[in-house]
Motif scaffolding. Structure first.
Motif, PDB file in Angstrom:
ATOM      1  N   ALA A 156       0.833  -1.206   0.000  1.00 18.71           N
ATOM      2  CA  ALA A 156       0.000   0.000   0.000  1.00 18.71           C
ATOM      3  C   ALA A 156       0.864   1.251   0.000  1.00 18.71           C
ATOM      4  N   GLU A 157       1.907   1.246   0.864  1.00 18.37           N
ATOM      5  CA  GLU A 157       2.821   2.387   0.913  1.00 18.37           C
ATOM      6  C   GLU A 157       4.048   2.017   1.745  1.00 18.37           C
ATOM      7  N   ALA A 158       5.041   2.872   1.659  1.00 19.65           N
ATOM      8  CA  ALA A 158       6.252   2.705   2.477  1.00 19.65           C
ATOM      9  C   ALA A 158       6.820   4.088   2.762  1.00 19.65           C
ATOM     10  N   GLN A 159       6.050   4.917   3.478  1.00 19.93           N
ATOM     11  CA  GLN A 159       6.421   6.313   3.731  1.00 19.93           C
ATOM     12  C   GLN A 159       6.363   6.692   5.213  1.00 19.93           C
ATOM     13  N   PRO A 160       7.307   6.280   6.024  1.00 20.58           N
ATOM     14  CA  PRO A 160       8.395   5.369   5.690  1.00 20.58           C
ATOM     15  C   PRO A 160       8.069   3.917   5.975  1.00 20.58           C
ATOM     16  N   PHE A 161       6.944   3.671   6.726  1.00 23.26           N
ATOM     17  CA  PHE A 161       6.673   2.302   7.165  1.00 23.26           C
ATOM     18  C   PHE A 161       5.879   1.520   6.130  1.00 23.26           C
ATOM     19  N   VAL A 162       6.175   0.218   6.071  1.00 28.42           N
ATOM     20  CA  VAL A 162       5.505  -0.663   5.114  1.00 28.42           C
ATOM     21  C   VAL A 162       4.067  -0.927   5.561  1.00 28.42           C
ATOM     22  N   HIS A 163       3.128  -0.627   4.675  1.00 27.66           N
ATOM     23  CA  HIS A 163       1.724  -0.966   4.863  1.00 27.66           C
ATOM     24  C   HIS A 163       1.322  -1.914   3.734  1.00 27.66           C
ATOM     25  N   LEU A 164       0.621  -2.997   4.088  1.00 33.04           N
ATOM     26  CA  LEU A 164       0.245  -4.006   3.108  1.00 33.04           C
ATOM     27  C   LEU A 164      -1.260  -4.184   3.065  1.00 33.04           C
ATOM     28  N   LEU A 165      -1.737  -4.691   1.926  1.00 31.17           N
ATOM     29  CA  LEU A 165      -3.140  -5.059   1.782  1.00 31.17           C
ATOM     30  C   LEU A 165      -3.220  -6.555   1.525  1.00 31.17           C
ATOM     31  N   VAL A 166      -3.914  -7.259   2.432  1.00 29.25           N
ATOM     32  CA  VAL A 166      -4.059  -8.707   2.334  1.00 29.25           C
ATOM     33  C   VAL A 166      -5.539  -9.050   2.526  1.00 29.25           C
ATOM     34  N   GLU A 167      -6.161  -9.560   1.469  1.00 31.99           N
ATOM     35  CA  GLU A 167      -7.592  -9.894   1.537  1.00 31.99           C
ATOM     36  C   GLU A 167      -8.395  -8.708   2.082  1.00 31.99           C
ATOM     37  N   ASP A 168      -8.110  -7.531   1.571  1.00 35.23           N
ATOM     38  CA  ASP A 168      -8.797  -6.284   1.952  1.00 35.23           C
ATOM     39  C   ASP A 168      -8.523  -5.849   3.388  1.00 35.23           C
ATOM     40  N   ILE A 169      -7.599  -6.501   4.053  1.00 33.54           N
ATOM     41  CA  ILE A 169      -7.185  -6.083   5.386  1.00 33.54           C
ATOM     42  C   ILE A 169      -5.878  -5.315   5.274  1.00 33.54           C
ATOM     43  N   ARG A 170      -5.832  -4.138   5.861  1.00 39.45           N
ATOM     44  CA  ARG A 170      -4.622  -3.317   5.825  1.00 39.45           C
ATOM     45  C   ARG A 170      -3.763  -3.622   7.046  1.00 39.45           C
ATOM     46  N   MET A 171      -2.506  -3.904   6.811  1.00 42.19           N
ATOM     47  CA  MET A 171      -1.553  -4.177   7.880  1.00 42.19           C
ATOM     48  C   MET A 171      -0.506  -3.071   7.880  1.00 42.19           C
ATOM     49  N   GLU A 172      -0.349  -2.397   9.008  1.00 41.20           N
ATOM     50  CA  GLU A 172       0.554  -1.256   9.111  1.00 41.20           C
ATOM     51  C   GLU A 172       1.722  -1.625  10.025  1.00 41.20           C
ATOM     52  N   THR A 173       2.872  -1.905   9.430  1.00 35.20           N
ATOM     53  CA  THR A 173       4.010  -2.411  10.194  1.00 35.20           C
ATOM     54  C   THR A 173       4.912  -1.283  10.681  1.00 35.20           C
ATOM     55  N   ASN A 174       5.881  -1.657  11.518  1.00 36.06           N
ATOM     56  CA  ASN A 174       6.910  -0.728  11.985  1.00 36.06           C
ATOM     57  C   ASN A 174       8.222  -0.912  11.227  1.00 36.06           C
ATOM     58  N   LEU A 175       8.142  -1.523  10.060  1.00 37.56           N
ATOM     59  CA  LEU A 175       9.318  -1.756   9.225  1.00 37.56           C
ATOM     60  C   LEU A 175       9.380  -0.710   8.128  1.00 37.56           C
ATOM     61  N   ILE A 176      10.557  -0.122   7.951  1.00 39.11           N
ATOM     62  CA  ILE A 176      10.688   0.908   6.918  1.00 39.11           C
ATOM     63  C   ILE A 176      11.187   0.293   5.624  1.00 39.11           C
TER      64      ILE A 176
END
Length: 425
Positions: free
Chosen positions: A241-261
């Protein structure tokens, strides 16, 4: 002593030590040898420190029936680990790759431990000593063991597979790491692929990054695989989804917002997600585990130091990881970007060319300030500030403090220990 007898003794006191400074009561001490030490000479000290058994391979250090003489201490440790692994009901997942192994291992452990009793490699104990030591931490109720495998030459992964006998495997990527030992990128691909060769020859399961053309091609006809992709609908779909700066992912319409840059951590997250899916971990549990995980130990850490925004990635470096780190940092919405890069080690004959390539890349990205540190970077043809060693860097930063509220990327090989920069800025 037969391995099964040693294993019985181990089960009675299941704790191994290879360092007399860290011995606990009733440990089994393995007197390993290194370039600058001989563990046999510490046999008496190990016993005095509380070890119940000491494994030695030099007869002159026999003390009493608590010292056991074997042909080779390291081989005995490896055989014991393999025997222990065979007796265990735990499923073993092994992973290797040029970049991201340790982060991916931590993420896999984070998601699987929500549902299973797991053990995983501590830190980066991923070599011919670390893998056996990790296997020996498998407990009777362990359900899944996550074993990281490192390598710097051909046949090393093959050897580690014989010890660990994995049920599953995952390769993070193939990159320009340990070129000196592997003899080039083709050697890296061949060496890391030894994990896949073991798994396919034993009809075991493989987790696949289908966005990696090398992995996808190598495993095109193998059926026991489960893959992820951001582009190929034949595989489990995961989107960045984005990496500004943290990686956000979309999995089966669920958004996961990580602490990984960094976008380079996207595939590391995906590897953990696909493995969690295979083991039927609830997607919400996977989400919680990924979002809770915070990197440490100088790996892509976000720090605020005296008003500076710092990306500390000083645990290790090679041309592949250096390139993506620079490109990711360039893409961040930050002002006043400063780059401090340290030499990349184990590149052999490619060192001159690869350091020049990184210097050219960094220069072309037009950062406000570029500082290159180390003997190899010092020899590059660059308009950057070039310094031979850390002492010169220390002197430079003392005389030329960085601009207030700079955004700073710090990256270099472990031997450069660039985390020391934090005390200077």
């Amino acid at each position: 002593m037969k391995i099964q007898d040693l294993h019985s003794a181990f089960l009675a006191n299941p704790s191994i030590s290879t360092d007399t400074r860290k011995i606990k009561a009733n440990d089994i001490f393995f007197a390993l040898k290194g370039d600058n030490f001989n563990g046999n000479t510490y046999a008496q000290k190990a016993l005095d420190s509380g070890a119940s058994i000491v494994i030695i391979d030099e007869e002159e250090y026999l003390i009493d029936d608590r010292t056991i003489l074997v042909e080779d201490v390291l081989t005995t440790l490896q055989q014991l680990a393999n025997f222990h692994r065979k007796q265990s009901k735990a499923q073993v997942i092994c992973l290797t790759g040029s970049n991201g192994k340790t982060t991916t291992k931590e993420l896999i452990n984070a998601v699987l431990s929500t549902t299973y009793k797991t053990i995983a490699t501590k830190g980066n104990l991923n070599n011919h000593i670390g893998v056996p030591l990790t296997l020996l931490t498998i407990e009777p109720d362990t359900e899944i063991a996550i074993i990281e495998m490192g390598a710097n030459h051909i046949k090393e992964i093959e050897f580690l597979c014989k010890i660990a006998e994995p049920d599953y495997g995952y390769i993070t990527n193939f990159g320009k790491a340990h070129l000196e030992g592997f003899g080039g990128v083709e050697g890296v691909i061949k060496g890391k692929s030894e994990l896949y060769e073991y798994l396919t020859s034993h009809n075991k399961n493989i987790f696949l990054n289908a966005d990696d053309p090398i992995q996808k091609t190598k495993l095109s006809t193998y059926t026991k695989k489960l893959g992820f992709s951001s582009t190929d609908s034949k595989y489990y779909t995961i989107k960045l989804a984005e990496a500004q700066p943290f990686v956000h992912l979309l999995v089966e319409d669920i958004r996961m917002e990580t602490n990984l840059i960094g976008a380079y951590n996207f595939s590391n997250c995906c590897g953990a997600i696909i493995i969690a899916k295979y083991f039927n971990v609830e997607l919400n549990d996977t989400k919680k585990a990924l979002e809770k995980y915070t990197p440490d130990n100088n790996r892509s850490q976000i720090l605020n130091n005296r008003g500076h925004y710092i990306v500390l990635d000083a645990y290790n470096a090679n041309p592949s990881s250096m390139s993506v780190a620079l490109e990711n940092f360039h893409s961040l919405n930050k002002q006043r970007k400063v780059i401090i890069l340290g030499d990349m080690f184990e590149l052999g004959e490619s060192a001159k060319e690869e350091h020049q390539n990184i210097s050219d890349l960094a220069t072309g990205l037009n950062f406000e300030e570029l500082i290159l540190v180390g003997e190899n970077f010092y020899l590059t043809d660059s308009i950057a500030i070039k310094l031979k060693n850390f002492e010169e860097l220390k002197s430079h930063l003392t005389k030329n403090p960085l601009h207030p509220k700079s955004s700073i990327l710090i990256k270099g090989s472990r031997g450069m220990a660039l985390e020391r920069v934090l005390d200077l800025i």
